[in-house]
Design an enzyme around this catalytic site. Structure first.
Site, PDB file in Angstrom:
ATOM      1  N   GLY A 155       0.850  -1.193   0.000  1.00  0.00           N
ATOM      2  CA  GLY A 155       0.000   0.000   0.000  1.00  0.00           C
ATOM      3  C   GLY A 155       0.883   1.240   0.000  1.00  0.00           C
ATOM      4  O   GLY A 155       2.022   1.207  -0.470  1.00  0.00           O
ATOM      5  N   ARG A 156       0.359   2.328   0.561  1.00  0.00           N
ATOM      6  CA  ARG A 156       1.141   3.584   0.567  1.00  0.00           C
ATOM      7  C   ARG A 156       2.468   3.417   1.303  1.00  0.00           C
ATOM      8  O   ARG A 156       3.517   3.812   0.808  1.00  0.00           O
ATOM      9  CB  ARG A 156       0.358   4.699   1.265  1.00  0.00           C
ATOM     10  CG  ARG A 156      -0.862   5.165   0.549  1.00  0.00           C
ATOM     11  CD  ARG A 156      -1.516   6.303   1.336  1.00  0.00           C
ATOM     12  NE  ARG A 156      -2.883   6.473   0.952  1.00  0.00           N
ATOM     13  CZ  ARG A 156      -3.893   5.746   1.421  1.00  0.00           C
ATOM     14  NH1 ARG A 156      -3.683   4.817   2.336  1.00  0.00           N
ATOM     15  NH2 ARG A 156      -5.120   5.944   0.983  1.00  0.00           N
ATOM     16  N   ILE A 157       2.384   2.835   2.505  1.00  0.00           N
ATOM     17  CA  ILE A 157       3.607   2.726   3.323  1.00  0.00           C
ATOM     18  C   ILE A 157       4.555   1.680   2.729  1.00  0.00           C
ATOM     19  O   ILE A 157       5.772   1.903   2.644  1.00  0.00           O
ATOM     20  CB  ILE A 157       3.239   2.415   4.796  1.00  0.00           C
ATOM     21  CG1 ILE A 157       2.472   3.608   5.388  1.00  0.00           C
ATOM     22  CG2 ILE A 157       4.489   2.109   5.619  1.00  0.00           C
ATOM     23  CD1 ILE A 157       1.817   3.345   6.734  1.00  0.00           C
ATOM     24  N   ALA A 236       3.164  -2.495  11.075  1.00  0.00           N
ATOM     25  CA  ALA A 236       1.729  -2.386  10.760  1.00  0.00           C
ATOM     26  C   ALA A 236       0.897  -2.488  12.038  1.00  0.00           C
ATOM     27  O   ALA A 236       0.622  -1.470  12.685  1.00  0.00           O
ATOM     28  CB  ALA A 236       1.356  -3.459   9.740  1.00  0.00           C
ATOM     29  N   ARG A 237       0.537  -3.708  12.407  1.00  0.00           N
ATOM     30  CA  ARG A 237      -0.166  -3.959  13.661  1.00  0.00           C
ATOM     31  C   ARG A 237       0.349  -5.275  14.215  1.00  0.00           C
ATOM     32  O   ARG A 237       0.595  -6.230  13.461  1.00  0.00           O
ATOM     33  CB  ARG A 237      -1.684  -4.060  13.445  1.00  0.00           C
ATOM     34  CG  ARG A 237      -2.379  -2.738  13.164  1.00  0.00           C
ATOM     35  CD  ARG A 237      -2.417  -1.818  14.401  1.00  0.00           C
ATOM     36  NE  ARG A 237      -3.161  -0.593  14.165  1.00  0.00           N
ATOM     37  CZ  ARG A 237      -2.636   0.565  13.738  1.00  0.00           C
ATOM     38  NH1 ARG A 237      -1.323   0.651  13.504  1.00  0.00           N
ATOM     39  NH2 ARG A 237      -3.397   1.624  13.575  1.00  0.00           N
ATOM     40  N   GLU A 266      -0.091  -5.178  22.957  1.00  0.00           N
ATOM     41  CA  GLU A 266       0.509  -3.836  22.944  1.00  0.00           C
ATOM     42  C   GLU A 266      -0.211  -2.986  23.975  1.00  0.00           C
ATOM     43  O   GLU A 266      -1.448  -2.913  23.903  1.00  0.00           O
ATOM     44  CB  GLU A 266       0.366  -3.248  21.544  1.00  0.00           C
ATOM     45  CG  GLU A 266       1.190  -1.999  21.353  1.00  0.00           C
ATOM     46  CD  GLU A 266       1.182  -1.519  19.902  1.00  0.00           C
ATOM     47  OE1 GLU A 266       1.482  -2.306  18.984  1.00  0.00           O
ATOM     48  OE2 GLU A 266       0.838  -0.346  19.709  1.00  0.00           O
ATOM     49  N   HIS A 285       5.634   1.604  19.184  1.00  0.00           N
ATOM     50  CA  HIS A 285       4.673   2.128  18.199  1.00  0.00           C
ATOM     51  C   HIS A 285       4.983   3.594  17.850  1.00  0.00           C
ATOM     52  O   HIS A 285       4.194   4.500  18.154  1.00  0.00           O
ATOM     53  CB  HIS A 285       3.235   1.980  18.719  1.00  0.00           C
ATOM     54  CG  HIS A 285       2.220   1.895  17.613  1.00  0.00           C
ATOM     55  ND1 HIS A 285       1.096   1.117  17.666  1.00  0.00           N
ATOM     56  CD2 HIS A 285       2.154   2.527  16.411  1.00  0.00           C
ATOM     57  CE1 HIS A 285       0.376   1.261  16.556  1.00  0.00           C
ATOM     58  NE2 HIS A 285       1.004   2.113  15.775  1.00  0.00           N
ATOM     59  N   GLY A 287       5.877   4.642  14.605  1.00  0.00           N
ATOM     60  CA  GLY A 287       5.916   4.835  13.149  1.00  0.00           C
ATOM     61  C   GLY A 287       5.650   6.264  12.708  1.00  0.00           C
ATOM     62  O   GLY A 287       6.362   6.815  11.865  1.00  0.00           O
TER      63      GLY A 287
END
Ligand code: DGY
Length: 324
Positions: A155-157, A236-237, A266, A285, A287
């Site tokens: 995707g975008r990232i 991501a997650r 998390e 986390h 990013g």
């Protein structure tokens, strides 16, 4: 009547000014996740909800929010929002794609480099006082330049990470639900099914969204396929990777190293087995955690609220079908 906007955490930048101009703001001004009971109580009177990735927006919450028309998540990821439940109730949902792409891709590249070159272990080595004479065999890592990066989720990232990887002279393979012809043309990226990507990649980077279909996409079987010299990066997650399987793979050296910006659970408890593994780097986390990016996210999420309340198209809407 002035619209009521519930905000679950003080946002940075000019977001509050934008929200103030759009309605009456009720701010949970505590530097912690808003307790579920408070969220449920306060959302009952809200026309718009400005929320964080730590707030769960599900059918149960929506049922206690009869006036709610707008949900604006100050994150690109929407795994905390039940989109279908929002759409069914005519609630328009905004999020923050685009503005955090560069920062998150920068961090993914940082983690790839850190895992490959054993930076965490190097820092621990120096801090522990173990640094002695120069040694030819000290903390030898893996090549980054001229290696193969496997991007799970172009995707975008993922695309922005692939551009950075191309700058390092890496070959790019990717997997995901759809082919990306523009990325293939621009970067020479090659599409592979997930199993082949895991077998071929020197460095695997997870950038896919978390959905029911991607939960534990990287699992025990994946580590069997990966090279023993491979590294794994997740920006991501957390639940995209099966944590127990990752702990075992790192302990048994089925892969060389991992670097994680996101974890499951998390936050990761301080006594979690992942944190005792020298070949695992974990950061909390981060990013999108630059001043400029967080301001941009906060302000985009605020503009989404203002537009949603005005009945206009949000800048970034996750369920545009609500507009009809
Ligand atoms: C997001 O936006 O989804 C990131 O995980 C946090 O910035």
């Amino acid at each position: 009547m002035t619209a009521s906007i519930l905000v679950t955490r003080r946002p940075p930048g000019n977001a509050l000014d934008i929200l103030d101009a759009a309605g009456e703001v009720e701010l949970w001004d505590v530097d912690a996740v808003m307790p579920r009971s408070e969220l449920r109580r306060r959302v009952a009177k809200a026309d718009a909800l400005y929320c964080m990735l730590t707030d769960r927006i599900d059918a149960d919450l929506l049922d206690s929010a009869p006036r709610l028309r707008v949900v604006s998540n100050m994150a690109v990821g929407l795994d905390n929002v039940d989109l279908r439940a929002c759409t069914a109730r005519g609630v328009v949902v905004g999020h923050t794609p685009g503005v955090l792409t560069g920062a998150t891709a920068d961090l993914a590249m940082t983690l790839l480099l850190a895992a490959a070159r054993r930076i965490g272990e190097g820092i621990d080595h120096v801090r522990s006082g173990a640094w002695g004479d120069f040694r030819l065999d000290l903390l030898l890592g893996q090549e980054v330049h001229s290696s193969v990066v496997g991007v799970i989720g172009m995707g975008r990232i993922g695309t922005a990470l692939a551009r950075r990887a191309a700058g390092f002279g890496m070959s790019i393979i990717y997997s995901g639900p759809n082919r990306k012809p523009t990325v293939e043309r621009e970067l020479g990226a090659e599409y592979r099914d997930l199993a082949t990507l895991l077998e071929m990649a020197d460095h695997v980077v997870v950038t896919a969204p978390l959905t029911a279909a991607t939960h534990h996409l990287v699992n025990e079987q994946s580590f069997v396929l990966m090279k023993p010299t491979a590294t794994l990066v997740n920006v991501a997650r957390g639940p995209l990777v099966d944590t127990d399987a990752l702990v075992a793979a790192l302990q048994n050296r089925e892969i060389a190293a991992a670097a994680l910006d996101v974890t499951d659970p998390e936050p990761l408890p301080a006594d979690h087995p992942l944190l005792r593994l020298p070949n695992c780097t974990v950061i909390p986390h981060l990013g999108s955690a630059t001043v400029k990016t967080r301001n941009a996210m906060a302000e985009l999420a605020a503009r989404n609220v203002a537009l949603g309340l005005a009945g206009e198209r949000m800048e970034a809407c996750a369920n545009p079908e609500v507009y009809g």
